[in-house]
Each structure stands twice: as structure tokens, then as C-alpha cells.
Design an enzyme around this catalytic site. Structure first.
Site, PDB file in Angstrom:
ATOM      1  N   SER A   5     -30.620 -20.258  -9.440  1.00 23.78           N
ATOM      2  CA  SER A   5     -31.106 -19.764  -8.148  1.00 23.78           C
ATOM      3  C   SER A   5     -32.369 -18.927  -8.298  1.00 23.78           C
ATOM      4  O   SER A   5     -32.956 -18.513  -7.320  1.00 23.78           O
ATOM      5  CB  SER A   5     -30.026 -18.893  -7.515  1.00 23.78           C
ATOM      6  N   GLU A  61     -13.803   9.492 -13.099  1.00 22.96           N
ATOM      7  CA  GLU A  61     -14.715   8.351 -13.026  1.00 22.96           C
ATOM      8  C   GLU A  61     -15.939   8.602 -12.150  1.00 22.96           C
ATOM      9  O   GLU A  61     -16.909   7.865 -12.234  1.00 22.96           O
ATOM     10  CB  GLU A  61     -13.960   7.104 -12.536  1.00 22.96           C
ATOM     11  N   VAL A  86     -30.566 -13.162 -11.276  1.00 24.68           N
ATOM     12  CA  VAL A  86     -30.158 -12.687 -12.594  1.00 24.68           C
ATOM     13  C   VAL A  86     -28.910 -13.414 -13.106  1.00 24.68           C
ATOM     14  O   VAL A  86     -28.869 -13.868 -14.247  1.00 24.68           O
ATOM     15  CB  VAL A  86     -29.872 -11.155 -12.534  1.00 24.68           C
ATOM     16  N   SER A 124     -27.251 -16.348 -12.394  1.00 24.25           N
ATOM     17  CA  SER A 124     -27.292 -17.751 -12.828  1.00 24.25           C
ATOM     18  C   SER A 124     -28.210 -17.910 -14.039  1.00 24.25           C
ATOM     19  O   SER A 124     -27.952 -18.731 -14.927  1.00 24.25           O
ATOM     20  CB  SER A 124     -27.705 -18.684 -11.683  1.00 24.25           C
ATOM     21  N   CYS A 157      -5.141  11.051 -10.368  1.00 24.12           N
ATOM     22  CA  CYS A 157      -4.943  11.384  -8.954  1.00 24.12           C
ATOM     23  C   CYS A 157      -3.583  10.897  -8.438  1.00 24.12           C
ATOM     24  O   CYS A 157      -2.559  11.454  -8.803  1.00 24.12           O
ATOM     25  CB  CYS A 157      -6.104  10.849  -8.125  1.00 24.12           C
ATOM     26  N   HIS A 214     -10.786  13.173 -10.334  1.00 19.49           N
ATOM     27  CA  HIS A 214     -11.291  11.831 -10.649  1.00 19.49           C
ATOM     28  C   HIS A 214     -12.326  11.896 -11.774  1.00 19.49           C
ATOM     29  O   HIS A 214     -13.463  12.272 -11.526  1.00 19.49           O
ATOM     30  CB  HIS A 214     -11.930  11.205  -9.406  1.00 19.49           C
TER      31      HIS A 214
END
Ligand code: XMP
Length: 511
Positions: free
Chosen positions: A222, A170, A225, A227, A80, A168
Site C-alpha cells: 500500500s 504502565e 509502513v 505492508s 489495580c 498503574h
């Protein structure tokens, strides 16, 4: 093992992170760096991608970096704005387009026998988002593809491994976008697709071993996911030298502290559970401003964590579950680099006198990659699939001041809602869900009596990163059953509402 590495030079496009995710989905490692603060040396990079940008190449403030060290020296893909920049500075012509080129288009011309376009056929849908257009190709430019409105939709430069596309690749709407990236990175640049969750685990564990040696490391768990996965990697590397601390701030979900603590112990982690509920509730007494509440929780967390960490002799490192989106520096639409570094909410930074060095084993990964790394270490699916939950917990879902009684009410309501989502197989299709306790009493009737009790709001959203979100269209039967159950079972609540606001403008949390 040395993996290939792709440099993505960011010109401030909203899609830059998506480029990185697509490249990594091809099992190729990549890094995003802002165009105005590029890496000092390009030696470690095997290919370069130039991102899009909100700027026009003709604008005075537009990014105009020197590409002389890249062009012709490394395989280069310009997307782009990148494609326009390449044309503008190499003898081509970029001008405002007559029609706004935004949205879906189809490649109705594709040049034959080009490795870059292998497996891509005429008619392939692509996503355009630009207001300038490339009127003339740069010197040495070879036209590769066109759409109805965009003549120079893709080109390459003769004699170089330099490719450029106006659309694009992506975004998902470019149906063959990932194929195109693969063609560029694998067929043209010759990169290996060997960066996998398994290889990440193996190499990270080795790196941590040599980095940490016999040092002791402390980590705040915590229940989330990031930690948890960080802890497992460190545990594999240094075993009992990892000291985990899991603080109960009294603002977790119902029974979460005991259940998650047991689960951590079952995973072999050296973890200490610290119940500091009373300290947090004391600090929150009579506070009703959301930011003051957050600060009070952050402060007490540091005090509690600090007390505990001090009891570990000779600890040298603090581990954190920081992930890549927390550390990427992106370029803002106004030109200056805007560091989007968030302070990690669960360990809000420790006092300087602790003098701990920081270790962040996940800081190159996106959230979905963290989950895949966890899965490759055989971590529990339910733990890896947990919804995000804010560090300050239920305190920011209790609007106004927080009391033990309000926490109890909200825990009951939240548990009915979340367990219901699981029973109805809705949990995994929702990004985040929870209940809010509103500072509103309303009139109701129960039996022959009038009641004057609390109102709760349920919220369930779809999202990919929490930056934008939409409310989930939960089945009426589910909402009906959940509402009945809450009103019948939770004393103090006589009204349930469902939040149907998207973000923006409404945030996910109510405070
Ligand atoms: P909002 O409410 O800003 O939330 O739309 C976006 C995401 O961030 C979480 N959130 C927080 N997480 N500390 C946290 O650790 C906080 O103070 C905080 N505020 C919001 C929210 O749960 C959602 O996932």
C-alpha cells in the site's frame, strides 16, 4: 531460540495495551489475553500480569477468574483491579474509598530491602485510578508501599512470587513504573531481556522459510509502513517467490505511485504496479455517501487484486500486514469480550474461491515495533516514518462525489502542505496530516475579478494510535506561507482554513 513469554490477563482496563508496550520496551515478549478466554495451557508463560478493570471486585458482573493455576505457581504481578481481586478473594477487605483516588500521588513509605522496590525511592510519583481501596491485606500479605491516601499501595504475599500494586506502573505518570516492571520481571521472575528487533527479524525469517518452503505468496503493497515491512521480511525468507502487487487507485498522493514503486524496486522486491485509476474513478462516479464510496473502493480493489493474483501460477498464500492492535481481543467495560478485530483495509479479504492461506508476519507487533523491525532491516527512514494514510485515500478527503478534477486539485493542495511540513522540519512531530476538499464554493477577489471557488481545510494531528487525537499548534508563519502558496498556485481554490478540532468528538478524517 525460545524467548520468555509473559501472559497479561486483561480485565478490560483502558491501559492494558500500555502494560504490553512497557514489557516489550524491556525486550521481553508478552501477550494479552482476555480473562474470560485465557490460553488453554500456561506452560509457555514464565510470568503473569493481571490488568486493571473498570469493574469493582464487589460488583456482581465483575471478572472473578480462577487463579489457582497461577498463584504460587508462576511469578504474578497484580495491577489495580488485579491487586484488589487478589485481596478480596484471599482474606483481605476491599471497600469503597472515602476519597476518589485518581491522578498523581507519591509513595511516602517504601519497605527496605525488597527486590521489587530496588532503585525506587520515597517520594516517587505514581498514577492512581480507582474508586475502591484495599482496607485489609490478604492472608500472608506484607505491606510494601503506601501513599498519603492509600495505605496498601503495594504488597506481596509471603512465601510466593506474588506482588500487587494499586497504582498503574504502565502509564508515564508513574515515574518509576518501568523500573518496577523490570524489578518484577527480571530480578524476581528471572526473565531474559533478549527479545529485540534483530532477534525478531532473524527468527521470523527462519519461521517463514519453514512455513512457506517453496510456495508462492502474493501480497498487496500500500506504500505504508506495515505492508512494506511485511514484504521485506517475506522477501528475506522466500525471495522471488514473493509476488507484490501495488495498485494505483488514482486516490494516492501526488506522484506517490511512481515514486513508491521505484522505491520498492530499489529494495529488491518483486513488485508489479497496476494502474487501475480509471476503474476506481468509474466506480465512484456520482457516489457521495462516505460508506458507499468506501465499499465501492474496497470492491474494485478486490477485483483488481484478484485479476492480478490469478496471473501468478500456483500461488498458495496471501500475506497481510496485520499488526497486533488489529487482533487483540479486549474486554469491554460492559463485561462481554469485544473482539476489536478490524478488517484489513487495504486487502479487504479475498473471494473464497481463491482458497489462499493467510500469512501475517507482523501480527504480534505494535506499530512502533514494526518501525524498529524495519529499521533493523535497514529500510529507508522516510518510508518507515510515513504518516498513516487511509486505504480509500483522497476519496474520503473529497467531501461528496469524487471526480478526476477534484482529485487533481486536492493532490496539488496536499503536496504543498506535506512538502511544507517536511521543509519546516514539522513532519516527524505530526502524527498525520492532510487536506480536505470541501463541497463549498466561496466568494473571493483575485486582481480585479470576483472568484467563486473551492475551499480546502488543512488538518494536522498528534496522536499515538489514531483513537484519540489533538490538532497540532502549527506556527502561524508556516500556515500563512502554506495558505498563500495554495491560493496562488492551485487553480480552483480561493480559501484555506485550518481544522482546530480534537478527536473526540471530531474524527481525523472528515468522512
Ligand atoms: P478517523 O477519521 O476515524 O480516523 O478519526 C482514524 C484513523 O483511521 C484512518 N481511517 C481509515 N483508514 N480506511 C482506512 O484504511 C478507512 O476507511 C479509514 N477511515 C479512517 C484515518 O486516516 C486515521 O489514521
Amino acid at each position: 531460540m525460545q524467548h520468555n513469554n509473559v501472559l497479561i490477563l486483561d480485565f478490560g482496563s483502558q491501559y492494558t495495551q500500555l502494560i504490553a508496550r512497557r514489557v516489550r520496551e524491556l525486550n521481553i515478549y508478552c501477550e494479552i489475553h482476555p480473562f474470560n478466554n485465557p490460553p488453554k495451557s500456561l506452560d509457555q508463560y514464565n510470568a503473569v500480569i493481571l490488568s486493571g478493570s473498570p469493574f469493582s471486585v464487589r460488583g456482581e458482573d465483575a471478572p472473578h477468574p480462577d487463579l489457582s493455576e497461577i498463584r504460587g505457581k508462576k511469578p504474578l504481578l497484580a495491577v489495580c483491579y488485579g491487586a484488589q481481586y487478589l485481596a478480596h478473594f484471599s482474606g483481605g477487605l476491599v471497600a469503597p474509598s472515602n476519597t476518589r483516588e485518581y491522578g498523581r500521588a507519591n509513595l511516602d513509605f517504601i519497605k527496605n530491602d525488597e527486590a521489587f522496590l530496588e532503585h525506587i525511592s520515597e517520594g516517587s510519583q505514581v498514577w492512581m485510578s480507582h474508586s475502591d481501596t484495599i482496607k485489609e491485606l490478604p492472608t500472608g500479605g506484607v505491606l510494601l508501599a503506601s501513599t498519603k491516601d492509600v495505605q496498601n499501595a503495594a504488597y506481596r504475599i509471603e512465601g510466593e512470587q506474588t506482588y500487587a500494586i494499586q497504582f498503574h506502573p504502565e502509564v508515564y505518570h508513574s515515574i518509576d513504573g518501568k523500573q518496577l516492571l523490570e524489578n518484577f520481571l527480571v530480578s524476581i521472575a528471572g526473565l531474559q531481556q533478549d527479545w529485540t528487533p534483530d532477534s525478531f527479524v532473524e527468527e521470523t525469517v527462519e519461521d517463514l522459510k519453514s512455513q512457506l518452503g517453496n510456495d508462492k505468496v502474493v501480497l498487496g503493497l500500500s506504500g505504508g509502513v506495515d505492508s512494506s515491512v511485511a514484504a521485506m521480511l517475506l522477501h528475506r525468507a522466500i525471495g522471488e517467490n514473493l509476488y507484490c502487487i501495488f495498485v494505483n487507485n488514482g486516490l494516492l498522493r501526488k506522484d506517490e505511485f511512481s515514486q513508491v514503486l521505484e522505491q520498492y524496486k530499489g529494495m529488491g522486491l518483486n513488485v508489479k504496479g497496476v494502474d487501475a485509476s480509471a476503474r476506481f474513478l468509474d466506480a465512484l462516479a456520482d457516489e457521495s455517501d462516505p460508506e458507499t464510496k468506501r465499499k465501492a473502493i474496497g470492491r474494485v480493489f478486490i477485483e483488481v487484486f484478484d485479476d492480478e493474483a490469478h496471473q501468478i501460477q500456483d500461488v498458495k498464500w496471501l500475506a497481510q500486514g496485520t499488526i497486533y492492535p488489529d487482533v487483540i481481543e479486549s474486554v469491554s467495560a460492559t463485561g462481554g469480550p469485544s473482539a476489536t478485530i478490524k478488517s484489513h483495509h487495504n486487502v479487504g479479504g479475498l473471494p473464497d474461491y481463491m482458497k489462499l492461506k493467510i500469512v501475517e508476519p507482523l501480527k504480534t507487533l505494535f506499530k512502533d515495533e514494526v518501525r524498529r523491525v524495519g529499521a533493523s532491516m535497514d529500510m529507508d527512514k522516510a518510508l518507515l516514518g510515513r504518516h498513516p494514510f487511509p486505504g480509500p485515500g483522497l476519496a474520503i478527503r473529497i467531501l461528496g462525489d469524487v471526480t478526476a478534477e477534484k482529485v487533481r486539485i486536492l493532490q496539488e493542495v496536499d503536496a504543498i502542505f506535506i512538502n511544507g511540513l517536511k521543509e519546516w522540519n514539522l513532519y516527524d512531530s505530526v502524527w498525520q496530516a492532510g487536506a480536505m476538499l470541501l463541497p463549498v464554493n466561496s466568494v473571493g477577489v483575485m486582481g480585479d475579478e470576483r472568484t467563486y471557488e473551492k475551499c480546502v481545510a488543512l488538518r494536522a494531528v498528534e496522536s499515538t494510535d489514531g483513537m484519540t487525537a489533538d490538532w497540532v499548534n502549527l506556527p502561524y508563519e508556516f500556515l500563512q506561507k502554506t495558505s498563500n502558496e495554495i491560493i496562488n498556485r492551485v487553480k480552483g481554490v480561493n480559501r484555506v482554513v485550518y481544522d482546530i478540532s480534537s478527536k473526540p468528538p471530531a474524527t481525523i478524517e472528515w468522512e
